[in-house]
Design an enzyme around this catalytic site. Structure first.
Site, PDB file in Angstrom:
ATOM      1  N   TYR A  53      15.395  37.034  12.695  1.00  0.00           N
ATOM      2  CA  TYR A  53      16.467  37.939  12.311  1.00  0.00           C
ATOM      3  C   TYR A  53      16.044  38.770  11.102  1.00  0.00           C
ATOM      4  O   TYR A  53      15.333  38.290  10.221  1.00  0.00           O
ATOM      5  CB  TYR A  53      17.740  37.156  11.995  1.00  0.00           C
ATOM      6  CG  TYR A  53      18.386  36.576  13.225  1.00  0.00           C
ATOM      7  CD1 TYR A  53      19.296  37.318  13.968  1.00  0.00           C
ATOM      8  CD2 TYR A  53      18.069  35.292  13.652  1.00  0.00           C
ATOM      9  CE1 TYR A  53      19.892  36.790  15.108  1.00  0.00           C
ATOM     10  CE2 TYR A  53      18.655  34.749  14.791  1.00  0.00           C
ATOM     11  CZ  TYR A  53      19.563  35.507  15.515  1.00  0.00           C
ATOM     12  OH  TYR A  53      20.138  34.991  16.636  1.00  0.00           O
ATOM     13  N   GLU A  54      16.509  40.000  11.074  1.00  0.00           N
ATOM     14  CA  GLU A  54      16.070  40.961  10.068  1.00  0.00           C
ATOM     15  C   GLU A  54      16.254  40.460   8.635  1.00  0.00           C
ATOM     16  O   GLU A  54      15.416  40.698   7.767  1.00  0.00           O
ATOM     17  CB  GLU A  54      16.826  42.275  10.256  1.00  0.00           C
ATOM     18  CG  GLU A  54      16.415  43.381   9.319  1.00  0.00           C
ATOM     19  CD  GLU A  54      17.178  44.660   9.588  1.00  0.00           C
ATOM     20  OE1 GLU A  54      17.445  45.372   8.606  1.00  0.00           O
ATOM     21  OE2 GLU A  54      17.516  44.947  10.743  1.00  0.00           O
TER      22      GLU A  54
END
Length: 259
Positions: A53-54
């Site tokens: 996830y970013e």
């Protein structure tokens, strides 16, 4: 006859994202439908993928659908939680196999705008900006663009290049010193790729019930059309049940908005 309702456009979009993912890949996940598609892939045909996830969460354990890439659910019992800059570094050094990102505008060469609508002299909207978009689009070998396809969202040229696609087409991305580039665009209409020489957006396959005419009507520039346009097989009842009951049961991202 199936007792399961057919997929709505958002569900079909999420399903197409999932189908882009292969087992054992490291998948860089953006907010929204990319999260839905990635989790659906993990629950169906690609159980061994690693979700990055970013905001830095690395492959959290199964839980509720995150509201965004910064949601606490993206960190749930993760083997590692890194800073956002480090997650971008994973892209730069090749530890990401495929990445997904959206945008307010996507043009014929796969350039993405998440900065402004209009010009700085005549602003219509100020958008959130790059976030990690430029890093993802510039540093990953394979990126997939995701968006709702309408003529204003798919203009001939974006109002501002936040994330470079193939810039002016041809070899302009390579001349700018950028590797890779977007390999596909996934929308509620279908899946697109980029013609190898010109780098113009081209129809790859259309969703059930769609047509070349509909695809063109939803686009602000002339799409390239192959001699034969295949149609995507809809998801099975089993996959739809998993999507609706296990992946996003609250309909955070796959529920169609009310009028």
């Amino acid at each position: 006859m199936s007792k399961v309702a057919p997929p709505n456009p958002l569900e079909m979009l999420a399903y197409n994202i999932a189908q882009m993912i292969e087992d054992d890949q490291i998948v860089y996940v953006g907010t929204g439908l990319p999260m839905v598609g990635a989790i659906l892939a993990k629950k169906t045909h690609a159980p061994n993928i690693t979700l990055v996830y970013e905001s830095g969460g690395q492959d959290p354990l199964e839980g509720q659908m995150p509201w965004s890439v910064g949601c606490p659910f993206t960190y749930r019992k993760s083997p590692a939680v890194l800073e956002m800059a480090v997650s971008f570094g994973q892209c730069a050094i090749g530890y990401v196999d495929i990445a997904f990102q959206g945008g307010a505008q996507i043009d014929m060469y796969g350039n993405v705008n998440t900065s402004v609508i209009g010009s700085y002299e005549n602003l219509k909207s100020i958008l959130p900006g790059s976030g990690g978009g430029n890093d993802i689009g510039s540093l990953t070998q394979k990126s997939v663009l995701v968006g709702l396809q309408t003529p204003d969202r798919f203009p001939a040229r974006v109002d501002f290049i936040t994330t470079p696609g193939y810039l002016d087409g041809g070899d302009s991305r390579e001349k700018a010193g950028l590797m890779g580039g977007p390999i596909a665009v996934v929308t509620q209409v279908g899946i697109y790729d980029f013609e190898p020489v010109t780098k113009r957006m081209r129809i790859k396959a259309l969703n059930p019930g769609m047509s070349v005419e509909i695809a063109q009507a939803c686009t602000g520039f002339e799409l390239l059309v192959p001699d034969e346009v295949p149609f995507i097989e809809p998801p099975s009842d089993e996959v739809l049940e998993i999507l609706r009951k296990e992946v996003d049961p609250r309909g955070v991202f796959i529920k169609m908005p009310a009028r």
